[in-house]
Design a protein around this motif. Structure first.
Motif, PDB file in Angstrom:
ATOM      1  N   SER A 116       0.845  -1.191   0.000  1.00  0.00           N
ATOM      2  CA  SER A 116       0.000   0.000   0.000  1.00  0.00           C
ATOM      3  C   SER A 116       0.882   1.243   0.000  1.00  0.00           C
ATOM      4  O   SER A 116       1.770   1.378   0.844  1.00  0.00           O
ATOM      5  CB  SER A 116      -0.907   0.014   1.234  1.00  0.00           C
ATOM      6  N   LYS A 117       0.633   2.120  -0.937  1.00  0.00           N
ATOM      7  CA  LYS A 117       1.364   3.386  -0.998  1.00  0.00           C
ATOM      8  C   LYS A 117       0.603   4.382  -0.135  1.00  0.00           C
ATOM      9  O   LYS A 117      -0.545   4.728  -0.434  1.00  0.00           O
ATOM     10  CB  LYS A 117       1.459   3.857  -2.450  1.00  0.00           C
ATOM     11  N   ASN A 118       1.242   4.847   0.963  1.00  0.00           N
ATOM     12  CA  ASN A 118       0.473   5.610   1.936  1.00  0.00           C
ATOM     13  C   ASN A 118       1.211   6.828   2.470  1.00  0.00           C
ATOM     14  O   ASN A 118       2.396   7.039   2.188  1.00  0.00           O
ATOM     15  CB  ASN A 118       0.037   4.707   3.094  1.00  0.00           C
ATOM     16  N   VAL A 119       0.477   7.614   3.240  1.00  0.00           N
ATOM     17  CA  VAL A 119       1.061   8.634   4.105  1.00  0.00           C
ATOM     18  C   VAL A 119       0.717   8.270   5.538  1.00  0.00           C
ATOM     19  O   VAL A 119      -0.342   7.731   5.815  1.00  0.00           O
ATOM     20  CB  VAL A 119       0.556  10.058   3.781  1.00  0.00           C
ATOM     21  N   PHE A 120       1.631   8.543   6.444  1.00  0.00           N
ATOM     22  CA  PHE A 120       1.509   8.205   7.862  1.00  0.00           C
ATOM     23  C   PHE A 120       1.262   9.517   8.605  1.00  0.00           C
ATOM     24  O   PHE A 120       2.093  10.417   8.574  1.00  0.00           O
ATOM     25  CB  PHE A 120       2.815   7.547   8.303  1.00  0.00           C
ATOM     26  N   ILE A 121       0.103   9.617   9.265  1.00  0.00           N
ATOM     27  CA  ILE A 121      -0.250  10.834   9.987  1.00  0.00           C
ATOM     28  C   ILE A 121      -0.420  10.494  11.468  1.00  0.00           C
ATOM     29  O   ILE A 121      -1.447   9.957  11.882  1.00  0.00           O
ATOM     30  CB  ILE A 121      -1.540  11.471   9.441  1.00  0.00           C
ATOM     31  N   PRO A 122       0.592  10.790  12.297  1.00  0.00           N
ATOM     32  CA  PRO A 122       0.470  10.552  13.741  1.00  0.00           C
ATOM     33  C   PRO A 122      -0.276  11.733  14.377  1.00  0.00           C
ATOM     34  O   PRO A 122       0.330  12.685  14.857  1.00  0.00           O
ATOM     35  CB  PRO A 122       1.926  10.475  14.202  1.00  0.00           C
ATOM     36  N   LEU A 123      -1.586  11.670  14.405  1.00  0.00           N
ATOM     37  CA  LEU A 123      -2.404  12.840  14.753  1.00  0.00           C
ATOM     38  C   LEU A 123      -1.994  13.452  16.086  1.00  0.00           C
ATOM     39  O   LEU A 123      -1.939  14.667  16.230  1.00  0.00           O
ATOM     40  CB  LEU A 123      -3.880  12.453  14.769  1.00  0.00           C
ATOM     41  N   THR A 124      -1.703  12.613  17.071  1.00  0.00           N
ATOM     42  CA  THR A 124      -1.079  13.083  18.300  1.00  0.00           C
ATOM     43  C   THR A 124      -0.169  11.982  18.837  1.00  0.00           C
ATOM     44  O   THR A 124      -0.508  10.794  18.734  1.00  0.00           O
ATOM     45  CB  THR A 124      -2.102  13.487  19.374  1.00  0.00           C
ATOM     46  N   ASN A 125       0.979  12.376  19.371  1.00  0.00           N
ATOM     47  CA  ASN A 125       1.863  11.381  19.974  1.00  0.00           C
ATOM     48  C   ASN A 125       1.773  11.404  21.500  1.00  0.00           C
ATOM     49  O   ASN A 125       2.611  10.809  22.185  1.00  0.00           O
ATOM     50  CB  ASN A 125       3.307  11.540  19.502  1.00  0.00           C
ATOM     51  N   LEU A 126       0.760  12.054  22.027  1.00  0.00           N
ATOM     52  CA  LEU A 126       0.453  11.933  23.456  1.00  0.00           C
ATOM     53  C   LEU A 126      -0.301  10.623  23.680  1.00  0.00           C
ATOM     54  O   LEU A 126      -1.138  10.230  22.870  1.00  0.00           O
ATOM     55  CB  LEU A 126      -0.403  13.111  23.920  1.00  0.00           C
ATOM     56  N   CYS A 127      -0.006   9.945  24.778  1.00  0.00           N
ATOM     57  CA  CYS A 127      -0.603   8.631  25.037  1.00  0.00           C
ATOM     58  C   CYS A 127      -0.614   8.385  26.541  1.00  0.00           C
ATOM     59  O   CYS A 127       0.344   8.739  27.239  1.00  0.00           O
ATOM     60  CB  CYS A 127       0.221   7.551  24.328  1.00  0.00           C
ATOM     61  N   ARG A 128      -1.678   7.761  27.025  1.00  0.00           N
ATOM     62  CA  ARG A 128      -1.728   7.477  28.465  1.00  0.00           C
ATOM     63  C   ARG A 128      -0.956   6.212  28.833  1.00  0.00           C
ATOM     64  O   ARG A 128      -0.686   5.966  30.007  1.00  0.00           O
ATOM     65  CB  ARG A 128      -3.164   7.372  28.947  1.00  0.00           C
ATOM     66  N   ASP A 129      -0.618   5.374  27.831  1.00  0.00           N
ATOM     67  CA  ASP A 129       0.138   4.149  28.090  1.00  0.00           C
ATOM     68  C   ASP A 129       1.639   4.439  28.062  1.00  0.00           C
ATOM     69  O   ASP A 129       2.092   5.364  27.391  1.00  0.00           O
ATOM     70  CB  ASP A 129      -0.196   3.087  27.052  1.00  0.00           C
ATOM     71  N   ARG A 130       2.398   3.593  28.756  1.00  0.00           N
ATOM     72  CA  ARG A 130       3.858   3.728  28.777  1.00  0.00           C
ATOM     73  C   ARG A 130       4.489   2.363  28.495  1.00  0.00           C
ATOM     74  O   ARG A 130       5.037   1.717  29.378  1.00  0.00           O
ATOM     75  CB  ARG A 130       4.321   4.269  30.132  1.00  0.00           C
ATOM     76  N   CYS A 131       4.389   1.933  27.248  1.00  0.00           N
ATOM     77  CA  CYS A 131       4.984   0.658  26.851  1.00  0.00           C
ATOM     78  C   CYS A 131       6.494   0.735  27.023  1.00  0.00           C
ATOM     79  O   CYS A 131       7.120   1.743  26.684  1.00  0.00           O
ATOM     80  CB  CYS A 131       4.636   0.341  25.397  1.00  0.00           C
ATOM     81  N   ALA A 132       7.076  -0.344  27.509  1.00  0.00           N
ATOM     82  CA  ALA A 132       8.497  -0.334  27.867  1.00  0.00           C
ATOM     83  C   ALA A 132       9.425  -0.300  26.663  1.00  0.00           C
ATOM     84  O   ALA A 132      10.636  -0.154  26.824  1.00  0.00           O
ATOM     85  CB  ALA A 132       8.820  -1.549  28.733  1.00  0.00           C
ATOM     86  N   TYR A 133       8.870  -0.417  25.452  1.00  0.00           N
ATOM     87  CA  TYR A 133       9.688  -0.450  24.241  1.00  0.00           C
ATOM     88  C   TYR A 133       9.428   0.733  23.320  1.00  0.00           C
ATOM     89  O   TYR A 133      10.004   0.826  22.235  1.00  0.00           O
ATOM     90  CB  TYR A 133       9.403  -1.737  23.452  1.00  0.00           C
ATOM     91  N   CYS A 134       8.566   1.665  23.721  1.00  0.00           N
ATOM     92  CA  CYS A 134       8.030   2.674  22.796  1.00  0.00           C
ATOM     93  C   CYS A 134       8.784   3.996  22.889  1.00  0.00           C
ATOM     94  O   CYS A 134       9.046   4.505  23.984  1.00  0.00           O
ATOM     95  CB  CYS A 134       6.556   2.904  23.089  1.00  0.00           C
ATOM     96  N   THR A 135       9.089   4.572  21.714  1.00  0.00           N
ATOM     97  CA  THR A 135       9.620   5.940  21.653  1.00  0.00           C
ATOM     98  C   THR A 135       8.634   6.884  20.982  1.00  0.00           C
ATOM     99  O   THR A 135       8.908   8.078  20.864  1.00  0.00           O
ATOM    100  CB  THR A 135      10.948   5.979  20.884  1.00  0.00           C
ATOM    101  N   PHE A 136       7.500   6.361  20.526  1.00  0.00           N
ATOM    102  CA  PHE A 136       6.500   7.207  19.866  1.00  0.00           C
ATOM    103  C   PHE A 136       5.804   8.132  20.861  1.00  0.00           C
ATOM    104  O   PHE A 136       5.662   9.324  20.627  1.00  0.00           O
ATOM    105  CB  PHE A 136       5.469   6.325  19.151  1.00  0.00           C
ATOM    106  N   ALA A 137       5.350   7.562  21.977  1.00  0.00           N
ATOM    107  CA  ALA A 137       4.562   8.327  22.941  1.00  0.00           C
ATOM    108  C   ALA A 137       5.430   9.356  23.666  1.00  0.00           C
ATOM    109  O   ALA A 137       6.546   9.065  24.089  1.00  0.00           O
ATOM    110  CB  ALA A 137       3.925   7.383  23.954  1.00  0.00           C
ATOM    111  N   LYS A 138       4.887  10.565  23.820  1.00  0.00           N
ATOM    112  CA  LYS A 138       5.577  11.657  24.498  1.00  0.00           C
ATOM    113  C   LYS A 138       4.709  12.223  25.612  1.00  0.00           C
ATOM    114  O   LYS A 138       3.480  12.136  25.583  1.00  0.00           O
ATOM    115  CB  LYS A 138       5.913  12.779  23.508  1.00  0.00           C
ATOM    116  N   GLN A 139       5.361  12.824  26.582  1.00  0.00           N
ATOM    117  CA  GLN A 139       4.672  13.553  27.628  1.00  0.00           C
ATOM    118  C   GLN A 139       4.379  14.979  27.136  1.00  0.00           C
ATOM    119  O   GLN A 139       5.109  15.505  26.296  1.00  0.00           O
ATOM    120  CB  GLN A 139       5.534  13.617  28.888  1.00  0.00           C
TER     121      GLN A 139
END
Length: 390
Positions: free
Chosen positions: A50-73
């Protein structure tokens, strides 16, 4: 293995025995060969992208996965919520380069955790992130692209609100392992990673007749038996509703500045074998995907594993979940796919079998537009020179 391929799918006891022995090189070869034959019976030599665009509408998240760098405070300089005008600009760039899919991927329910974000929503006349996401998806659709939303846990009412503006939706099941929710586990600080909650959303999406993406995340602390359980959980929910359009098998890669930074990654051979196990458990017709940017040196090995889809690849945006892993160029992906004896075709964010055979899975406007972007086979009209029609 021959009996399993002939029957169409592995059953639980046989899958468990293979999983327990997958470290044996001869077993690995048997699994790969069986999966390749199963894929050939279900999809021939076709591999889609699939030829796409990636839109991370917000990178705020209430979860804190131990492997994730996407989520920000919220206080982070890297915290970002896209404006609707920015969404419109990204969509326009995607349409101009022939993209057919807008992947909306965002953090889970940040309004629950962060007052500053709740205040921002209220100042914009919004009660939830989902209300904002509905507006963004509408902009995407009206801008000439088909949205696919992966927004974490959604209620029935939220999925109903998003359905008129989405071709498909998704939620990686990741793992059915409850151990990962225990202290020290990858999902300890993650209320939205409870397997029961995630499976409930899978089931509700099926009841709503939504084409749905799921997947297995490899190497975050689960064991082989739990991986098998996860694949069977996905199979069971699809057997009930027929809405699982693809299953992603995605390997964990350790990232700096995370609690799991020193955690070992699975070998490429092991990853390929678990792609193969997904094919053998889910059967010849399921769409099985492995992201090419997470194993760029072994695409040929992955093509032996029974996959029939590379997922979304963007000429416009990076992989915001794995920013260290660049997308392959389309020409290179085509060259290596064809060198392995396969044919690369473009698809929409919804697969042909759902689009053509199940009109009740779509809002009529979405289906009408999707059909206008598709060939008679249900695959996308080619937008990239050298990518085959099918």
């Amino acid at each position: 293995m021959a009996e399993a391929v002939a029957a169409g799918r592995l059953e639980r006891a046989a899958a468990g025995r293979l999983a327990a022995a997958i470290g044996d090189p001869s077993v690995r070869e048997t699994v790969l060969d069986g999966a390749a034959e199963s894929k050939r019976r279900g999809h021939g030599d076709v591999v889609s992208v699939s030829k796409n665009v990636f839109i991370p509408l917000t990178n705020l998240c209430r979860d804190r996965c131990a492997y994730c760098t996407f989520a920000k405070q919220p206080e982070s300089a890297e915290a970002r919520t896209y404006t609707l005008s920015e969404v419109e600009q990204v969509v326009a760039g995607g349409v101009a380069t022939g993209c057919r899919e807008a992947l909306f991927c965002l953090g889970d329910k940040p309004e629950v955790a962060y007052k500053s974000y709740r205040d921002w929503l209220a100042a914009n006349g919004l009660r939830s992130t989902t209300e904002y996401l509905v507006q963004a998806c509408q902009i995407g659709f009206e801008g000439g692209i088909l949205p696919h939303t992966n927004a974490g846990i959604l209620s029935v009412e939220e999925m109903q609100a998003l359905r008129p503006w989405n071709a498909s939706m998704g939620l990686m099941l990741e793992s059915t392992s409850q151990r990962l929710r225990e202290k020290g586990g990858a999902h300890y600080y993650c209320p939205d990673k409870d397997p029961a909650v995630r499976l409930r959303m899978h089931d509700e999406a099926g009841q709503l007749r939504i084409p749905f993406t799921s997947g297995l995340l490899l190497g975050i602390g689960e064991n082989a038996d739990e991986r098998v359980d996860t694949l069977f959980a996905i199979r069971d929910v699809d057997d009930r509703h027929g809405h699982i359009q693809e299953v992603i098998v995605q390997p964990f890669h350790a990232k700096d500045a995370t609690p799991m930074a020193g955690f070992p990654s699975l070998s490429d051979e092991e990853v390929a074998c678990w792609v193969a196990m997904a094919r053998l458990i889910l059967g010849p017709r399921m769409n099985v995907q492995a992201p090419p940017n997470l194993a760029p040196s072994v695409l040929e090995l992955l093509l032996r594993s029974g996959l029939n889809d590379w997922g979304g690849v963007s000429p416009v945006t990076i992989d915001f979940i794995n920013p260290e892993a660049p997308w392959p160029a389309f020409a290179e992906l085509r060259r290596r796919t064809e060198a392995a004896g396969q044919t690369l075709v473009e698809r929409l964010p919804v697969y042909p079998e759902h689009l053509l055979e199940h009109p009740d899975f779509f809002d009529p406007r979405i289906r009408e537009f999707a059909l206008s972007q598709a060939q008679a086979t249900g695959f996308a009209k080619p937008s990239e020179p050298g990518v085959e029609a099918a």
